[in-house]
Design an enzyme around this catalytic site. Structure first.
Site, PDB file in Angstrom:
ATOM      1  N   ALA A  24       0.862  -1.177   0.000  1.00 55.52           N
ATOM      2  CA  ALA A  24       0.000   0.000   0.000  1.00 55.52           C
ATOM      3  C   ALA A  24       0.900   1.230   0.000  1.00 55.52           C
ATOM      4  O   ALA A  24       2.004   1.193   0.553  1.00 55.52           O
ATOM      5  CB  ALA A  24      -0.921   0.017   1.217  1.00 55.52           C
ATOM      6  N   ALA A  25       0.428   2.294  -0.625  1.00 56.40           N
ATOM      7  CA  ALA A  25       1.192   3.543  -0.660  1.00 56.40           C
ATOM      8  C   ALA A  25       0.235   4.680  -0.363  1.00 56.40           C
ATOM      9  O   ALA A  25      -0.789   4.818  -1.023  1.00 56.40           O
ATOM     10  CB  ALA A  25       1.859   3.734  -2.025  1.00 56.40           C
TER      11      ALA A  25
ATOM     12  N   LEU B  74       2.113   9.603   3.675  1.00 54.65           N
ATOM     13  CA  LEU B  74       3.432   9.877   4.254  1.00 54.65           C
ATOM     14  C   LEU B  74       4.454   8.788   3.971  1.00 54.65           C
ATOM     15  O   LEU B  74       5.657   9.027   4.081  1.00 54.65           O
ATOM     16  CB  LEU B  74       3.316  10.052   5.774  1.00 54.65           C
ATOM     17  CG  LEU B  74       2.358  11.126   6.274  1.00 54.65           C
ATOM     18  CD1 LEU B  74       2.435  11.233   7.786  1.00 54.65           C
ATOM     19  CD2 LEU B  74       2.656  12.470   5.626  1.00 54.65           C
ATOM     20  N   GLY B  75       3.997   7.593   3.628  1.00 55.98           N
ATOM     21  CA  GLY B  75       4.919   6.501   3.379  1.00 55.98           C
ATOM     22  C   GLY B  75       4.210   5.347   2.720  1.00 55.98           C
ATOM     23  O   GLY B  75       3.002   5.405   2.481  1.00 55.98           O
ATOM     24  N   GLN B  76       4.961   4.308   2.404  1.00 50.83           N
ATOM     25  CA  GLN B  76       4.352   3.137   1.791  1.00 50.83           C
ATOM     26  C   GLN B  76       4.695   1.892   2.583  1.00 50.83           C
ATOM     27  O   GLN B  76       5.670   1.859   3.337  1.00 50.83           O
ATOM     28  CB  GLN B  76       4.774   3.003   0.339  1.00 50.83           C
ATOM     29  CG  GLN B  76       6.234   2.724   0.085  1.00 50.83           C
ATOM     30  CD  GLN B  76       6.569   2.828  -1.406  1.00 50.83           C
ATOM     31  OE1 GLN B  76       6.138   3.745  -2.086  1.00 50.83           O
ATOM     32  NE2 GLN B  76       7.346   1.885  -1.901  1.00 50.83           N
TER      33      GLN B  76
ATOM     34  N   LYS C 233       6.344  -0.073   7.201  1.00 46.07           N
ATOM     35  CA  LYS C 233       6.006   1.240   6.635  1.00 46.07           C
ATOM     36  C   LYS C 233       7.272   2.075   6.534  1.00 46.07           C
ATOM     37  O   LYS C 233       7.973   2.282   7.520  1.00 46.07           O
ATOM     38  CB  LYS C 233       4.951   1.942   7.488  1.00 46.07           C
ATOM     39  CG  LYS C 233       4.510   3.283   6.901  1.00 46.07           C
ATOM     40  CD  LYS C 233       3.190   3.774   7.472  1.00 46.07           C
ATOM     41  CE  LYS C 233       3.279   4.180   8.912  1.00 46.07           C
ATOM     42  NZ  LYS C 233       2.058   4.903   9.371  1.00 46.07           N
TER      43      LYS C 233
ATOM     44  N   ASP D 138      -7.935   9.486  12.163  1.00 52.68           N
ATOM     45  CA  ASP D 138      -7.754   9.385  10.708  1.00 52.68           C
ATOM     46  C   ASP D 138      -8.634   8.237  10.221  1.00 52.68           C
ATOM     47  O   ASP D 138      -8.166   7.138   9.950  1.00 52.68           O
ATOM     48  CB  ASP D 138      -6.287   9.131  10.361  1.00 52.68           C
ATOM     49  CG  ASP D 138      -6.022   9.284   8.870  1.00 52.68           C
ATOM     50  OD1 ASP D 138      -6.966   9.654   8.129  1.00 52.68           O
ATOM     51  OD2 ASP D 138      -4.880   9.050   8.441  1.00 52.68           O
TER      52      ASP D 138
END
Length: 436
Positions: A130-131, A134-136, A151, A283
């Protein structure tokens, strides 16, 4: 997901990022104005944004990542603004942004943990699982055989986020100078501080461990274990959870019983930790909730866990309990305890606030309740729009912004799930977690 070349990293430079957003805003704004004109002329369009414009939004925000992409994630959750087709395209921003190359991933891991992925893990997939903003995330296996999710933060995203916040802060400062009622400085600072803190994955690891304790009394919820020896400032390794994210699960046509079960878990995941431990997952996009094969709901992404002040928690607990008992609330006193400032005649403010609580509290009063036709967010937006000038003189405390983000996202997720049932009983169960 195939790896992409290094130029897929977020574009750098404050004015370069501002230029990209400005061009996108002009394109989107023009289309929205045209849609509004058609509505006024009586030829109401079927969508606010075309698929072509949505695709441009996804491409640009996905490339920029950071704060810009987070705004796109929030937009993708609102069923009242976009058609299902456009929302489905926008939902790609929730965990399918363009990925950085494996060479970049390897460099970040080496810099943070002192060795490349091949040395630190028995297996490490070069393709992103997953991407996001802020990061993948990459699937990996520890040397003891445990599957994990790693991550890795995008290089330079801290600078990009800082530039985005500087650009947005300039807008807020300019607007705030026009009127005291328009002063959003404190709210922007709260938003900025919380967003910038998400860049520290060591902090996120501690929040994940704390949140696991906060949901311990809710065995149908699960927080993955942190692998501390494989985590650092820009790398976070967690136990890998198997299952489907909420946005994928809803496409499998679950039956009514399953929809109710998952909706119940979403309510418990939001209000349980808040009422019991004073913290909330702020979130709430559908990519952060996983429907696991064993029936539990897995919770993901802990950078935005918000911890509230004791006064905010105590007043909200009391308001929640009184609402469940269907008591008449002293809304002004409770809101002031929460931290609201009121610059309206008391009788006028009370009418406005009572309507807000009446709209938000429908599922607590009505059984059964149908979230598939839930109009809470739409009616709340209409209430604020009709009474904007007066409502702007009722100001919540800055910390409330993250609470509203969490609970507003919950309402959108519940509508996405579309369950019907006795949700009053669910709220009573959650309320029983704490006393008065």
């Amino acid at each position: 997901m195939a790896s992409e070349p290094d130029d897929k990293l977020p574009p750098q430079g404050r004015f370069n990022r501002l230029r990209k957003l400005a061009g996108l805003s002009m394109h989107v704004g023009s289309e929205v104005l045209k849609a509004g004109a058609k509505q006024l002329s009586g030829t109401s369009p079927t969508e606010l944004l075309s698929l072509g414009t949505a695709e441009k939004l996804v491409a640009t925000l996905g490339e920029m990542k950071g704060a810009a992409m987070k705004l796109g994630q929030a937009l993708s959750m609102d069923p009242d603004l976009l058609t299902p087709e456009v929302r489905q395209m926008m939902a790609r921003l929730q965990n399918q942004a363009p990925a950085m190359s494996y060479a970049q991933v390897s460099r970040v891991v080496q810099e943070e943990l002192g060795a490349p992925p091949e040395a630190l893990f028995k297996e490490f997939s070069p393709d992103a699982l997953a991407a996001a903003s802020l990061g993948q995330v990459h699937r990996a296996v520890l040397h003891d055989g445990r599957p994990v999710a790693v991550k890795v933060q995008y290089p330079g995203i801290d600078v990009s986020m800082g530039h985005d916040m500087d650009n947005l802060g300039l807008v807020v400062k300019t607007v705030s100078k026009t009127s005291r009622m328009m002063d959003g400085t404190a709210y922007f600072q709260e938003f900025r501080d919380e967003l910038m803190l998400e860049l520290d994955y060591r902090r996120e690891a501690k929040l994940a461990q704390s949140f696991a304790k906060s949901v311990a009394r809710l065995p149908d919820l699960y927080v993955p274990q942190v692998i501390e020896e494989r985590s650092a400032h820009r790398v976070l390794t967690l136990e890998l959870l198997e299952g489907q994210t909420l946005k994928d699960w809803v496409t499998t046509s679950p039956d009514s019983a399953e929809r109710f079960r998952v909706a119940r878990q979403l309510i418990r995941a939001t209000y349980g930790p808040f009422l019991d431990a004073g913290e909330i997952h702020a979130d709430p996009h559908p990519g952060n909730f996983m429907v696991m094969p064993d029936g539990r709901m897995g919770l993901l992404d802990f950078g935005s866990i918000k911890r509230f002040s004791p006064g905010f928690i105590a007043a909200n607990r009391r308001m929640f309990q009184q609402a469940l008992r269907l008591e008449t609330l002293d809304v002004l006193s409770l809101c002031r305890e929460v931290g609201f400032s009121v610059e309206l005649p008391e009788a006028e403010a009370e009418v406005l606030l009572r309507e807000v609580l009446h709209i938000a509290g429908r599922p607590m009063r009505t059984a059964p309740y149908d979230y598939g036709t839930c109009d809470i967010n739409r009616d709340m937006r209409n209430h604020f729009t009709r009474n904007a000038a007066r409502i702007m003189r009722i100001r919540p405390p800055p910390e409330a912004m993250m609470f509203f983000r969490a609970t507003g996202g919950l309402a959108q997720n519940l509508r996405l799930v579309g369950a019907q049932g006795d949700f009053r009983q669910v709220f009573l169960e959650v309320g029983a977690l704490v006393g008065e």
